[in-house]
Design a protein around this motif. Structure first.
Motif, short mmCIF file in Angstrom:
data_model
loop_
_atom_site.label_atom_id
_atom_site.label_comp_id
_atom_site.label_asym_id
_atom_site.label_seq_id
_atom_site.Cartn_x
_atom_site.Cartn_y
_atom_site.Cartn_z
N GLY A 33 14.08 -50.25 42.25
CA GLY A 33 13.18 -49.09 42.02
C GLY A 33 11.77 -50.22 41.21
O GLY A 33 10.81 -50.00 41.32
N TYR A 34 12.25 -51.08 40.73
CA TYR A 34 10.90 -51.90 39.95
C TYR A 34 9.95 -51.98 41.16
O TYR A 34 8.94 -52.32 40.95
CB TYR A 34 11.32 -52.54 38.55
CG TYR A 34 11.64 -51.86 37.25
CD1 TYR A 34 11.17 -51.11 36.38
CD2 TYR A 34 13.01 -52.18 36.45
CE1 TYR A 34 11.12 -49.59 36.03
CE2 TYR A 34 13.41 -51.07 35.78
CZ TYR A 34 13.11 -49.99 34.86
OH TYR A 34 13.37 -49.38 34.51
N SER A 35 10.57 -53.29 41.71
CA SER A 35 9.90 -53.63 43.08
C SER A 35 8.73 -52.79 43.45
O SER A 35 8.19 -52.96 44.17
CB SER A 35 11.19 -54.08 43.59
OG SER A 35 11.90 -55.56 43.08
N ARG A 36 9.86 -51.14 43.87
CA ARG A 36 9.25 -51.05 44.45
C ARG A 36 7.79 -49.92 44.02
O ARG A 36 6.87 -49.87 44.56
CB ARG A 36 9.91 -49.36 45.62
CG ARG A 36 9.68 -48.54 46.32
CD ARG A 36 10.25 -47.67 47.10
NE ARG A 36 11.35 -46.84 45.85
CZ ARG A 36 12.07 -47.12 45.52
NH1 ARG A 36 13.42 -47.70 46.01
NH2 ARG A 36 13.11 -46.66 44.81
N LYS A 37 7.81 -49.49 42.47
CA LYS A 37 7.55 -49.16 42.16
C LYS A 37 5.40 -50.51 41.58
O LYS A 37 4.82 -49.90 42.20
CB LYS A 37 7.43 -48.91 40.56
CG LYS A 37 8.33 -47.62 40.57
CD LYS A 37 8.31 -47.52 38.38
CE LYS A 37 8.67 -45.50 38.89
NZ LYS A 37 8.64 -45.47 37.37
N LEU A 38 6.31 -51.54 41.65
CA LEU A 38 5.12 -52.30 41.67
C LEU A 38 4.30 -52.42 42.98
O LEU A 38 3.50 -52.76 42.92
CB LEU A 38 6.52 -54.06 41.23
CG LEU A 38 5.23 -54.65 41.10
CD1 LEU A 38 4.13 -54.72 40.28
CD2 LEU A 38 5.79 -56.26 40.47
N SER A 39 4.99 -52.62 43.61
CA SER A 39 4.45 -52.55 45.18
C SER A 39 3.39 -50.76 45.47
O SER A 39 2.06 -51.82 45.97
CB SER A 39 5.70 -52.32 46.03
OG SER A 39 6.14 -53.65 46.55
N GLU A 40 3.93 -50.53 44.98
CA GLU A 40 3.28 -48.89 45.14
C GLU A 40 1.76 -49.11 44.46
O GLU A 40 0.92 -48.77 44.71
CB GLU A 40 3.85 -48.25 44.70
CG GLU A 40 5.33 -47.12 46.02
CD GLU A 40 5.75 -46.33 45.07
OE1 GLU A 40 5.72 -46.08 44.20
OE2 GLU A 40 7.11 -45.96 46.29
N GLN A 41 1.87 -49.75 43.21
CA GLN A 41 0.37 -49.84 42.18
C GLN A 41 0.33 -50.74 42.86
O GLN A 41 -1.09 -50.66 42.29
CB GLN A 41 1.50 -49.89 40.74
CG GLN A 41 2.41 -49.54 40.05
CD GLN A 41 1.61 -47.99 39.82
OE1 GLN A 41 -0.07 -48.20 39.65
NE2 GLN A 41 1.29 -46.33 39.97
N LYS A 42 0.93 -52.09 43.00
CA LYS A 42 -0.35 -53.26 43.47
C LYS A 42 -1.30 -52.63 44.96
O LYS A 42 -2.74 -52.83 45.30
CB LYS A 42 1.06 -54.51 44.33
CG LYS A 42 0.41 -55.73 45.02
CD LYS A 42 1.29 -56.72 45.66
CE LYS A 42 0.45 -58.13 45.81
NZ LYS A 42 0.79 -58.59 46.61
N VAL A 43 -0.39 -51.82 45.73
CA VAL A 43 -1.66 -51.10 47.24
C VAL A 43 -2.44 -50.41 46.44
O VAL A 43 -4.01 -50.54 46.64
CB VAL A 43 -0.46 -50.16 47.99
CG1 VAL A 43 -1.10 -49.44 49.44
CG2 VAL A 43 0.30 -51.14 48.76
N LYS A 44 -2.13 -49.28 45.68
CA LYS A 44 -2.90 -48.43 44.68
C LYS A 44 -4.84 -49.43 44.58
O LYS A 44 -5.51 -49.11 44.46
CB LYS A 44 -2.57 -47.52 43.87
CG LYS A 44 -3.14 -46.57 43.26
CD LYS A 44 -2.19 -46.01 42.22
CE LYS A 44 -3.00 -45.35 41.30
NZ LYS A 44 -2.89 -44.26 39.88
#
Length: 112
Positions: free
Chosen positions: A30-41
């Protein structure tokens, strides 16, 4: 029998460890997914910022070029207007001279 007890306890510990591993993977996933989304953002925001910055520089550069071009065009138009005014004045003078010559010739014809 002791071996069987140790094997059972090891199997139980392995099962507990697998549950904990699954729970940890879920949480970290979940944290990795959030981190990936934030990175893309953030990458998208940075790209937008860079594009805006470039557009702003291009706009100001073109604006400066327009100012130089505008002054040049105004000077050119003023010169063109002056030339047209001179041509108009010259044309009116020639027209007046021709009209005067026509009237003089007509008067001479009447007198003959």
């Amino acid at each position: 029998s002791e071996f069987k007890t140790v094997t059972q306890q090891t199997a139980l510990l392995e099962k507990q460890c697998m549950k904990l591993q699954t729970k940890l993977d879920t949480t970290l996933g979940g944290y990795s997914r959030k981190l990936s989304e934030q990175k893309v953002k953030y990458e998208n925001l940075n790209q937008d910022y860079q594009e805006e910055r470039t557009s702003k520089h291009v706009y100001f550069y073109l604006h400066q070029l327009e100012q130089v071009g505008l002054q040049s065009r105004l000077t050119s138009i003023q010169q063109e207007v002056e030339q047209l005014q001179q041509n108009e004045t010259k044309g009116q003078r020639i027209y007046g001279d021709l009209l005067h010559e026509k009237n003089r010739l007509l008067l001479r014809l009447k007198q003959q």
